[in-house]
Design a protein around this motif. Structure first.
Motif, PDB file in Angstrom:
ATOM      1  N   ASP A   8       0.750  -1.162  -0.038  1.00 52.80           N
ATOM      2  CA  ASP A   8      -0.347   0.154   0.084  1.00 52.80           C
ATOM      3  C   ASP A   8       0.924   1.281  -0.096  1.00 52.80           C
ATOM      4  N   GLU A   9       2.094   1.052   0.104  1.00 53.15           N
ATOM      5  CA  GLU A   9       3.070   2.391   0.142  1.00 53.15           C
ATOM      6  C   GLU A   9       3.641   2.671  -1.478  1.00 53.15           C
ATOM      7  N   TYR A  10       3.387   3.722  -1.820  1.00 55.59           N
ATOM      8  CA  TYR A  10       3.800   3.829  -3.396  1.00 55.59           C
ATOM      9  C   TYR A  10       5.018   3.821  -3.645  1.00 55.59           C
ATOM     10  N   LEU A  11       5.730   4.496  -2.663  1.00 53.16           N
ATOM     11  CA  LEU A  11       7.238   4.728  -2.860  1.00 53.16           C
ATOM     12  C   LEU A  11       8.010   3.281  -2.669  1.00 53.16           C
ATOM     13  N   ALA A  12       7.381   2.224  -1.945  1.00 52.57           N
ATOM     14  CA  ALA A  12       7.827   1.008  -1.552  1.00 52.57           C
ATOM     15  C   ALA A  12       7.576  -0.115  -2.735  1.00 52.57           C
ATOM     16  N   SER A  13       6.222   0.087  -3.341  1.00 53.80           N
ATOM     17  CA  SER A  13       6.026  -0.650  -4.458  1.00 53.80           C
ATOM     18  C   SER A  13       6.630  -0.178  -5.766  1.00 53.80           C
ATOM     19  N   SER A  14       6.869   1.238  -5.852  1.00 56.28           N
ATOM     20  CA  SER A  14       7.558   1.730  -7.065  1.00 56.28           C
ATOM     21  C   SER A  14       8.911   1.293  -7.181  1.00 56.28           C
ATOM     22  N   TYR A  15       9.668   1.268  -5.993  1.00 55.65           N
ATOM     23  CA  TYR A  15      10.994   0.763  -5.888  1.00 55.65           C
ATOM     24  C   TYR A  15      11.270  -0.696  -6.235  1.00 55.65           C
ATOM     25  N   LEU A  20      12.623  -5.098 -10.024  1.00 58.65           N
ATOM     26  CA  LEU A  20      12.015  -6.184 -10.910  1.00 58.65           C
ATOM     27  C   LEU A  20      12.149  -6.112 -12.319  1.00 58.65           C
ATOM     28  N   GLU A  21      11.693  -4.887 -12.860  1.00 56.58           N
ATOM     29  CA  GLU A  21      11.913  -4.684 -14.219  1.00 56.58           C
ATOM     30  C   GLU A  21      13.419  -4.622 -14.850  1.00 56.58           C
ATOM     31  N   GLN A  22      14.245  -4.237 -13.993  1.00 49.29           N
ATOM     32  CA  GLN A  22      15.687  -4.149 -14.351  1.00 49.29           C
ATOM     33  C   GLN A  22      16.585  -5.594 -14.251  1.00 49.29           C
ATOM     34  N   GLN A  23      16.011  -6.357 -13.309  1.00 52.28           N
ATOM     35  CA  GLN A  23      16.789  -7.440 -13.269  1.00 52.28           C
ATOM     36  C   GLN A  23      16.890  -8.603 -14.420  1.00 52.28           C
ATOM     37  N   ILE A  25      17.009 -12.150 -13.961  1.00 55.26           N
ATOM     38  CA  ILE A  25      17.189 -13.437 -13.391  1.00 55.26           C
ATOM     39  C   ILE A  25      15.965 -14.163 -13.796  1.00 55.26           C
ATOM     40  N   LEU A  26      14.656 -13.377 -13.919  1.00 54.54           N
ATOM     41  CA  LEU A  26      13.384 -13.941 -14.278  1.00 54.54           C
ATOM     42  C   LEU A  26      12.770 -13.163 -15.418  1.00 54.54           C
ATOM     43  N   GLN A  27      12.165 -13.558 -16.470  1.00 59.08           N
ATOM     44  CA  GLN A  27      11.529 -12.865 -17.493  1.00 59.08           C
ATOM     45  C   GLN A  27      10.029 -12.665 -16.979  1.00 59.08           C
ATOM     46  N   LEU A  28       9.831 -11.302 -16.909  1.00 62.68           N
ATOM     47  CA  LEU A  28       8.611 -10.825 -16.308  1.00 62.68           C
ATOM     48  C   LEU A  28       7.912  -9.636 -17.105  1.00 62.68           C
ATOM     49  N   PRO A  29       6.975 -10.514 -17.860  1.00 57.64           N
ATOM     50  CA  PRO A  29       6.264  -9.541 -18.848  1.00 57.64           C
ATOM     51  C   PRO A  29       5.090  -8.716 -18.166  1.00 57.64           C
ATOM     52  N   GLN A  30       4.727  -9.409 -17.082  1.00 59.22           N
ATOM     53  CA  GLN A  30       3.567  -8.655 -16.355  1.00 59.22           C
ATOM     54  C   GLN A  30       3.833  -8.647 -15.022  1.00 59.22           C
ATOM     55  N   ILE A  31       3.873  -7.400 -14.458  1.00 64.66           N
ATOM     56  CA  ILE A  31       3.851  -7.031 -13.015  1.00 64.66           C
ATOM     57  C   ILE A  31       2.683  -6.248 -12.461  1.00 64.66           C
ATOM     58  N   THR A  32       1.964  -6.799 -11.504  1.00 65.29           N
ATOM     59  CA  THR A  32       0.689  -6.065 -10.967  1.00 65.29           C
ATOM     60  C   THR A  32       0.942  -5.723  -9.872  1.00 65.29           C
ATOM     61  N   VAL A  33       0.560  -4.455  -9.353  1.00 62.85           N
ATOM     62  CA  VAL A  33       0.687  -3.732  -8.092  1.00 62.85           C
ATOM     63  C   VAL A  33      -0.550  -3.529  -7.548  1.00 62.85           C
ATOM     64  N   LEU A  99      13.794  -7.505   4.263  1.00 62.72           N
ATOM     65  CA  LEU A  99      13.458  -6.634   5.407  1.00 62.72           C
ATOM     66  C   LEU A  99      13.953  -5.375   5.117  1.00 62.72           C
ATOM     67  N   LYS A 100      12.624  -4.393   5.048  1.00 62.15           N
ATOM     68  CA  LYS A 100      12.721  -2.927   4.668  1.00 62.15           C
ATOM     69  C   LYS A 100      14.047  -2.280   5.561  1.00 62.15           C
ATOM     70  N   PRO A 101      14.413  -1.401   5.143  1.00 62.96           N
ATOM     71  CA  PRO A 101      14.783  -1.359   3.812  1.00 62.96           C
ATOM     72  C   PRO A 101      15.776  -2.056   3.172  1.00 62.96           C
ATOM     73  N   PHE A 102      15.590  -2.769   1.722  1.00 61.27           N
ATOM     74  CA  PHE A 102      16.345  -3.646   1.390  1.00 61.27           C
ATOM     75  C   PHE A 102      17.073  -3.178   0.134  1.00 61.27           C
ATOM     76  N   GLU A 103      18.200  -3.881  -0.227  1.00 60.02           N
ATOM     77  CA  GLU A 103      19.122  -3.546  -1.150  1.00 60.02           C
ATOM     78  C   GLU A 103      18.840  -4.432  -2.373  1.00 60.02           C
ATOM     79  N   GLU A 104      19.019  -4.099  -3.810  1.00 57.06           N
ATOM     80  CA  GLU A 104      18.823  -4.760  -4.851  1.00 57.06           C
ATOM     81  C   GLU A 104      19.317  -6.308  -4.780  1.00 57.06           C
TER      82      GLU A 104
END
Length: 254
Positions: A8-15, A20-23, A25-33, A99-104
């Protein structure tokens, strides 16, 4: 591969979404928030993502509410600001946590872990983690067990318990003194009341105390045996359930 982020926190979900879009490791064509319990319930009722990231507390409730209202069959990685106790819960029951805040790099490690164990994932473990956490929030972690012994009532301290064992429809508590006591409960229910750092449900018959594990014998990739410092029931070998092997390794590594 479809990913759901319940946050529910916009900054957390955006981060998280950005990482996920930059990594690669996995092919992720669809990410739903999803920003609420209500949105999540609707989404999981109509979709089956491959992986979900969930915060514990949301604006209109808790993650546990989602599981009570619909089926979440995919693995879940919890993203949380919880304390050390909660971390032991997540290590016990779930594939991973952030655990927030986490690194990439922490996110990438969680994704690699997901790739390794996704095929053997047990969805029941996610619900157990939330129930165990809910019990802690309401101070329901059980430290003593009242049992009948002849004409007396005895209170057994958790530190004196070696293991819980199910025999037929009955549950027995075994202690360091070698005694056993009938206890009015089931393995499935009692595990959610126990300290997840000290106790682990290794199969349908046993919950063991980590401090009485003598050695872990690996017979094969999918067959692991526990040897205890005390005798098991009828001296039968204690074999860890295949679906719990990864969870057990994580628990023992704390």
């Amino acid at each position: 591969m479809k990913i759901a982020i319940v946050e529910d926190e916009y900054l957390a979900s955006s981060y998280l979404k950005s990482l996920l879009e930059q990594q690669d490791i996995l092919q992720l064509p669809q990410i739903t928030v999803l920003k609420s319990v209500k949105e999540a319930v609707t989404y999981f009722s109509e979709n089956k993502p491959d992986l979900a990231f969930m915060d514990i507390h949301l604006g209109d409730g808790k993650s546990l509410d989602i599981f009570e209202k619909t089926t979440v069959s995919c693995p879940v990685i919890f993203v949380t600001a919880y304390d050390v106790y909660a971390i032991s819960v997540f290590k016990h029951f779930t594939i991973d946590y952030l655990l927030k805040p986490f690194e990439e790099q922490e996110l990438f490690e969680a994704l690699h872990k997901f790739k390794k164990i996704k095929d053997s994932f047990n969805s029941d473990s996610t619900i157990e983690s939330l129930v165990a956490l809910e019990n802690d929030e309401t101070n329901k972690i059980q430290r003593h067990f009242l049992v009948n012994h002849g004409y007396k009532l005895i209170s057994i301290n958790e530190s004196d318990v070696t293991f819980f064992a199910a025999t037929g429809k009955h549950l027995f508590i075994y202690t360091k003194t070698g005694n056993s006591y009938l206890y009015n409960n089931t393995l499935t229910d009692i595990i959610t009341n126990l300290d997840p750092f000290n106790f682990f449900k290794v199969n349908r018959k046993y919950i063991v105390n980590r401090y009485i594990i003598k050695e872990v014998v690996k017979h094969s990739h999918q067959k692991i045996e526990l040897k205890l410092t005390v005798p098991a029931l009828d001296d039968d070998p204690i074999i860890i359930s295949k679906k719990e092997i990864n969870n057990f390794k994580n628990w023992l590594d704390q």
